[in-house]
Design a protein around this motif. Structure first.
Motif, PDB file in Angstrom:
ATOM      1  N   ASN A  49      55.371  51.409  29.284  1.00 20.28           N
ATOM      2  CA  ASN A  49      53.927  51.384  29.934  1.00 20.28           C
ATOM      3  C   ASN A  49      54.578  50.845  30.825  1.00 20.28           C
ATOM      4  OD1 ASN A  49      52.900  48.819  28.940  1.00 20.28           O
ATOM      5  ND2 ASN A  49      53.853  49.228  27.164  1.00 20.28           N
ATOM      6  N   GLY A  50      53.113  50.925  32.258  1.00 17.96           N
ATOM      7  CA  GLY A  50      52.932  50.397  33.798  1.00 17.96           C
ATOM      8  C   GLY A  50      53.058  48.636  33.389  1.00 17.96           C
ATOM      9  N   THR A  51      52.617  48.246  32.209  1.00 18.42           N
ATOM     10  CA  THR A  51      52.276  46.988  32.377  1.00 18.42           C
ATOM     11  C   THR A  51      53.598  45.770  31.542  1.00 18.42           C
ATOM     12  OG1 THR A  51      50.238  47.598  31.572  1.00 18.42           O
ATOM     13  CG2 THR A  51      50.751  45.158  31.070  1.00 18.42           C
ATOM     14  N   THR A  52      54.358  46.692  31.218  1.00 20.32           N
ATOM     15  CA  THR A  52      55.471  45.247  30.917  1.00 20.32           C
ATOM     16  C   THR A  52      56.051  45.744  31.855  1.00 20.32           C
ATOM     17  OG1 THR A  52      55.497  46.857  28.566  1.00 20.32           O
ATOM     18  CG2 THR A  52      57.366  45.975  28.799  1.00 20.32           C
ATOM     19  N   THR A  56      40.827  46.306  40.961  1.00 20.27           N
ATOM     20  CA  THR A  56      42.250  47.261  40.383  1.00 20.27           C
ATOM     21  C   THR A  56      42.230  46.954  39.019  1.00 20.27           C
ATOM     22  OG1 THR A  56      44.621  47.061  40.170  1.00 20.27           O
ATOM     23  CG2 THR A  56      43.932  44.882  40.503  1.00 20.27           C
ATOM     24  N   PHE A  57      42.782  46.945  38.168  1.00 17.28           N
ATOM     25  CA  PHE A  57      42.883  47.190  36.671  1.00 17.28           C
ATOM     26  C   PHE A  57      43.593  46.150  35.513  1.00 17.28           C
ATOM     27  CE2 PHE A  57      44.758  48.771  32.683  1.00 17.28           C
ATOM     28  CZ  PHE A  57      43.544  49.295  32.063  1.00 17.28           C
ATOM     29  N   ALA A  58      43.114  45.412  35.144  1.00 14.94           N
ATOM     30  CA  ALA A  58      43.263  44.527  34.320  1.00 14.94           C
ATOM     31  C   ALA A  58      45.060  43.996  34.137  1.00 14.94           C
ATOM     32  CB  ALA A  58      42.547  44.688  33.392  1.00 14.94           C
ATOM     33  N   TYR A  64      54.425  45.730  44.375  1.00 13.27           N
ATOM     34  CA  TYR A  64      52.888  46.562  44.505  1.00 13.27           C
ATOM     35  C   TYR A  64      52.990  47.277  43.149  1.00 13.27           C
ATOM     36  CZ  TYR A  64      53.321  46.322  49.730  1.00 13.27           C
ATOM     37  OH  TYR A  64      53.638  46.950  50.981  1.00 13.27           O
ATOM     38  N   ASP A  65      51.535  47.522  43.249  1.00 12.38           N
ATOM     39  CA  ASP A  65      51.092  48.404  42.140  1.00 12.38           C
ATOM     40  C   ASP A  65      50.450  50.033  42.247  1.00 12.38           C
ATOM     41  OD1 ASP A  65      49.097  50.166  40.152  1.00 12.38           O
ATOM     42  OD2 ASP A  65      48.454  47.573  38.876  1.00 12.38           O
ATOM     43  N   ALA A  66      51.453  50.999  41.806  1.00 10.45           N
ATOM     44  CA  ALA A  66      51.726  52.190  42.181  1.00 10.45           C
ATOM     45  C   ALA A  66      51.127  53.349  40.862  1.00 10.45           C
ATOM     46  CB  ALA A  66      52.578  52.738  43.509  1.00 10.45           C
ATOM     47  N   ALA A  67      50.720  52.766  39.912  1.00  9.73           N
ATOM     48  CA  ALA A  67      50.467  53.006  38.800  1.00  9.73           C
ATOM     49  C   ALA A  67      49.123  54.332  38.978  1.00  9.73           C
ATOM     50  CB  ALA A  67      48.683  52.584  38.462  1.00  9.73           C
ATOM     51  N   HIS A  68      48.783  54.639  40.567  1.00 13.94           N
ATOM     52  CA  HIS A  68      47.842  55.639  41.101  1.00 13.94           C
ATOM     53  C   HIS A  68      48.437  56.199  42.268  1.00 13.94           C
ATOM     54  CE1 HIS A  68      43.877  53.248  40.018  1.00 13.94           C
ATOM     55  NE2 HIS A  68      44.812  53.440  39.024  1.00 13.94           N
ATOM     56  N   ALA A  69      50.314  56.240  42.350  1.00 14.84           N
ATOM     57  CA  ALA A  69      50.055  56.608  43.607  1.00 14.84           C
ATOM     58  C   ALA A  69      51.614  57.065  43.157  1.00 14.84           C
ATOM     59  CB  ALA A  69      50.640  55.509  44.511  1.00 14.84           C
ATOM     60  N   PHE A 112      55.098  52.049  38.755  1.00 11.46           N
ATOM     61  CA  PHE A 112      54.502  53.064  38.558  1.00 11.46           C
ATOM     62  C   PHE A 112      53.897  53.277  37.142  1.00 11.46           C
ATOM     63  CE2 PHE A 112      57.216  54.208  42.004  1.00 11.46           C
ATOM     64  CZ  PHE A 112      56.821  54.850  42.849  1.00 11.46           C
ATOM     65  N   SER A 113      53.087  53.782  36.554  1.00 13.23           N
ATOM     66  CA  SER A 113      52.565  53.695  35.540  1.00 13.23           C
ATOM     67  C   SER A 113      52.250  55.709  34.766  1.00 13.23           C
ATOM     68  CB  SER A 113      50.590  53.835  35.016  1.00 13.23           C
ATOM     69  OG  SER A 113      50.392  54.361  34.318  1.00 13.23           O
ATOM     70  N   PHE A 114      53.327  55.745  33.848  1.00 11.23           N
ATOM     71  CA  PHE A 114      53.493  57.525  33.052  1.00 11.23           C
ATOM     72  C   PHE A 114      51.907  57.417  32.199  1.00 11.23           C
ATOM     73  CE2 PHE A 114      58.013  56.892  35.323  1.00 11.23           C
ATOM     74  CZ  PHE A 114      56.809  57.321  36.291  1.00 11.23           C
ATOM     75  N   THR A 147      46.547  59.342  30.948  1.00  9.20           N
ATOM     76  CA  THR A 147      45.119  59.668  32.494  1.00  9.20           C
ATOM     77  C   THR A 147      46.055  59.631  33.920  1.00  9.20           C
ATOM     78  OG1 THR A 147      45.727  56.948  32.486  1.00  9.20           O
ATOM     79  CG2 THR A 147      43.771  58.488  31.170  1.00  9.20           C
ATOM     80  N   LYS A 148      47.465  59.998  33.721  1.00  8.29           N
ATOM     81  CA  LYS A 148      48.074  59.726  35.049  1.00  8.29           C
ATOM     82  C   LYS A 148      48.823  61.036  35.615  1.00  8.29           C
ATOM     83  CE  LYS A 148      47.496  55.430  35.829  1.00  8.29           C
ATOM     84  NZ  LYS A 148      46.320  55.074  35.145  1.00  8.29           N
ATOM     85  N   LEU A 149      48.600  61.030  36.695  1.00  8.85           N
ATOM     86  CA  LEU A 149      48.938  62.299  36.992  1.00  8.85           C
ATOM     87  C   LEU A 149      50.277  63.386  36.466  1.00  8.85           C
ATOM     88  CD1 LEU A 149      48.707  65.419  39.811  1.00  8.85           C
ATOM     89  CD2 LEU A 149      50.735  64.604  40.762  1.00  8.85           C
TER      90      LEU A 149
HETATM   91  C1  LIG Z   1      46.237  49.787  39.115  1.00 10.01           C
HETATM   92  C2  LIG Z   1      46.588  49.869  37.591  1.00 10.01           C
HETATM   93  N1  LIG Z   1      47.513  49.075  37.350  1.00 10.01           N
HETATM   94  C3  LIG Z   1      48.190  49.104  36.129  1.00 10.01           C
HETATM   95  C4  LIG Z   1      47.972  49.792  35.117  1.00 10.01           C
HETATM   96  C5  LIG Z   1      48.764  49.916  33.803  1.00 10.01           C
HETATM   97  O1  LIG Z   1      49.809  50.884  32.995  1.00 10.01           O
HETATM   98  P1  LIG Z   1      49.909  51.235  32.353  1.00 10.01           P
HETATM   99  O2  LIG Z   1      48.242  51.778  31.605  1.00 10.01           O
HETATM  100  O3  LIG Z   1      50.698  52.566  31.447  1.00 10.01           O
HETATM  101  O4  LIG Z   1      50.373  50.059  31.654  1.00 10.01           O
HETATM  102  C6  LIG Z   1      46.910  50.987  35.449  1.00 10.01           C
HETATM  103  C7  LIG Z   1      46.790  51.537  34.081  1.00 10.01           C
HETATM  104  O5  LIG Z   1      46.121  52.786  34.360  1.00 10.01           O
HETATM  105  C8  LIG Z   1      45.781  50.672  36.605  1.00 10.01           C
HETATM  106  O6  LIG Z   1      45.551  51.968  36.653  1.00 10.01           O
END
Ligand SMILES: Cc1ncc(COP(=O)(O)O)c(C=O)c1O
Length: 367
Positions: A58-61, A84-86, A155-160, A179-181, A184-186
């Motif tokens: 996941n993107g958080t890890t 931003t997201f938590a 850079y957090d490119a979760a949306h990019a 990047f987050s996959f 909910t992501k594209l």
């Molecule tokens: C800006 C942003 N950073 C980080 C994350 C975390 O990604 P993940 O849900 O893949 O752990 C998200 C998730 O939606 C996000 O929107």
């Protein structure tokens, strides 16, 4: 009453996924950097135009490991955005580092690079900026600041996903990009993520941190965690890689439709991408100005009463969270733009399969 969701996950054809599952069962290789995992990494490098990339569960890890791999001094300060997201500030805190919130820009809603310098102290070790909704941060100014003060940039490119600046992959800026996959992501692997980076030196460190800090069967170097993506999700990702461009094209048409019709409504501002940026079409945010008939929260309630699942991304701001609200950098007067935008922004339903009927229902609420 029918529900219109904020997004719908991109799904490969069931038959194609079943064929992939057959292959995985035959191989008996379920996880731990299998063939599908490795192929996904290869393909993603091409799609994102980056020299180095590793996938995660996941993107958080991925973000936790990005910060860990840079070996920032314990308790040092990382300048970041509250809009931003938590997971963004949490990745700083989980690494034993201290987030310092910096205000954002009006149009892109990304960190205001002109306000970063005044927050730099002897304890600052890095900048963690977010390409919110796929709007790129001011990467030129951030890089200049980082060079001047010898700071790392993440850079957090979760949306990019597939955002580009002048044809350059967004994952090539800074030291590391995440990047987050998520579904909910594209582009999604159900849950998943990736880190991209320019320096080959980071390859070994990130790879080992993703696998419990192991270098090989007998050597363990650092305190890592389990960040591995399994073969089923890698296969799902490989199939989605073949169809995400089509989804993007559909979203581009929907964006044109929204842009054209919303521009006729007084009091709704549509943040626009700069001309040299390729849109990721992740979200469709609007900003409710004072001259709109009702305020953002009233509009949100109106949508919800009609089962239309708009979202207040990002409300509350991270600087409002119980764990961060008492930080000096969270003070209301330090974050005027964040505290204004968080009460005005609304993300509209945005996905390729949104029907004309659905958009009619959405506009009935808006006008
Ligand atoms: C800006 C942003 N950073 C980080 C994350 C975390 O990604 P993940 O849900 O893949 O752990 C998200 C998730 O939606 C996000 O929107």
């Amino acid at each position: 009453m029918k529900t219109i969701f904020i997004t719908q996950p991109l799904l490969p054809k069931k038959e194609d996924m079943f064929a992939q599952i057959e292959e995985i069962f035959a191989s008996k290789h379920l996880t731990n950097m299998g063939a599908k995992h490795n192929l996904l990494e290869q393909k993603l490098k091409e799609v994102l135009k980056v020299p180095h990339l590793q996938v995660f569960n996941n993107g958080t890890t991925a973000l936790l490991i990005a910060l860990k791999s840079l070996k920032l001094p314990f308790h040092s300060e990382v300048i970041t955005t509250p809009f931003t997201f938590a997971a963004t500030p949490y990745s700083i805190s989980w690494n034993g580092l201290n987030p310092v919130f910096c205000d954002i820009e009006q149009n892109t809603m990304t960190i205001d690079a002109d306000k970063i310098e005044s927050l730099i102290t002897k304890k600052t070790s890095a900048i963690l900026a977010v390409h919110v909704y796929g709007f790129p941060c001011n990467v030129v100014k951030i890089e200049k600041m980082a060079k001047k003060y010898d700071l790392k940039v993440i850079y957090d490119a979760a949306h990019a996903f597939t955002t580009e600046i002048d044809g350059k992959g967004i994952g090539t800026f800074g030291d590391i990009t995440m990047f987050s996959f998520h579904a909910t992501k594209l582009f999604n692997t159900i849950e998943g993520g990736a880190l991209t980076f320019n320096s080959k030196l980071l390859e070994r460190e990130i790879c080992s941190l993703r696998n419990f800090g192991r270098i090989d069967e007998s050597a363990v170097e650092d305190i890592g965690l389990n960040g591995k993506l399994n073969e089923f999700q890698a296969a799902f990702g490989l199939l989605n890689l073949e169809i995400f461009e089509k989804e993007k094209q559909k979203r581009a048409k929907l964006k044109d439709f929204y842009d054209k019709n919303l521009s006729k409504i007084k009091g709704i501002r549509i943040p626009q991408m700069p001309g040299n940026v390729t849109n990721s079409y992740q979200c469709y945010p609007i900003v409710i100005e004072d001259d709109y008939a009702i305020n953002r929260d009233e509009l949100y309630e109106k949508f919800r009463k009609n089962n239309i699942m708009v979202r207040k991304y990002f409300y509350p701001a991270c600087s409002d969270y119980e764990c961060y609200k008492d930080l000096a950098s969270s003070k209301h007067e330090n974050l005027p733009v964040t505290n204004d935008i968080k009460n005005r922004v609304l993300c509209l339903p945005f996905y390729g399969e949104l029907s004309l009927e659905d958009t009619k229902d959405i506009f009935k609420i808006l006008v």
